[in-house]
Design a protein around this motif. Structure first.
Motif, PDB file in Angstrom:
ATOM      1  N   UNK A   1       0.816  -1.219   0.000  1.00 24.85           N
ATOM      2  CA  UNK A   1       0.000   0.000   0.000  1.00 24.85           C
ATOM      3  C   UNK A   1       0.847   1.265   0.000  1.00 24.85           C
ATOM      4  N   UNK A   2       2.122   1.128   0.406  1.00 23.68           N
ATOM      5  CA  UNK A   2       2.967   2.321   0.493  1.00 23.68           C
ATOM      6  C   UNK A   2       4.184   2.286  -0.419  1.00 23.68           C
ATOM      7  N   UNK A   3       4.553   1.101  -0.917  1.00 25.37           N
ATOM      8  CA  UNK A   3       5.735   0.995  -1.770  1.00 25.37           C
ATOM      9  C   UNK A   3       5.598  -0.234  -2.660  1.00 25.37           C
TER      10      UNK A   3
ATOM     11  N   UNK B   1      13.959   5.391   1.779  1.00 23.31           N
ATOM     12  CA  UNK B   1      13.225   5.784   2.983  1.00 23.31           C
ATOM     13  C   UNK B   1      11.755   5.985   2.647  1.00 23.31           C
ATOM     14  N   UNK B   2      10.883   5.570   3.557  1.00 23.25           N
ATOM     15  CA  UNK B   2       9.446   5.728   3.371  1.00 23.25           C
ATOM     16  C   UNK B   2       8.749   5.565   4.717  1.00 23.25           C
TER      17      UNK B   2
ATOM     18  N   UNK C   1      14.037   3.219   6.929  1.00 22.32           N
ATOM     19  CA  UNK C   1      15.191   3.459   6.074  1.00 22.32           C
ATOM     20  C   UNK C   1      15.887   2.120   5.872  1.00 22.32           C
ATOM     21  N   UNK C   2      16.024   1.744   4.612  1.00 27.07           N
ATOM     22  CA  UNK C   2      16.620   0.451   4.279  1.00 27.07           C
ATOM     23  C   UNK C   2      17.695   0.682   3.221  1.00 27.07           C
ATOM     24  N   UNK C   3      18.819  -0.040   3.341  1.00 24.85           N
ATOM     25  CA  UNK C   3      19.942   0.179   2.426  1.00 24.85           C
ATOM     26  C   UNK C   3      20.341  -1.103   1.710  1.00 24.85           C
TER      27      UNK C   3
END
Length: 86
Positions: A41-43, A66-67, A75-77
């Motif tokens: 729903x968001x990404x 980031x979201x 935040x994921x890398x």
């Protein structure tokens, strides 16, 4: 009101970034994974997984995404770091 946060390290070849996000938010929120809204729903989860897995861990700049999800800043890398702030 103080913010709660957690940072975890993952190997994206072993767990998908999308799954890691949902499980970590559930842990931080003391909720069941099934109780959370779909991450899609968001990404775009497939795009997130492909982007972060495809970059690998050797890129010195890496990729940072980031979201917001379920009231949390995510935040994921590409290097395997996942930070959730609630």
């Amino acid at each position: 009101m103080s913010r709660r946060s957690t940072t975890r390290r993952y190997d994206w070849s072993e767990v998908s970034p999308g799954v890691a996000v949902v499980e970590t938010v559930a842990d931080l929120d003391s909720a069941e994974v099934e109780a959370l809204p779909p991450l899609a729903r968001v990404i775009d989860v497939d795009a997130l997984n492909e982007l972060l897995r495809g970059a690998g861990t050797t890129d010195p700049g890496g990729i940072v995404v980031s979201f917001r999800y379920h009231g949390c800043d995510v935040t994921v890398t590409s290097s395997g770091s996942l930070k959730i702030e609630q």
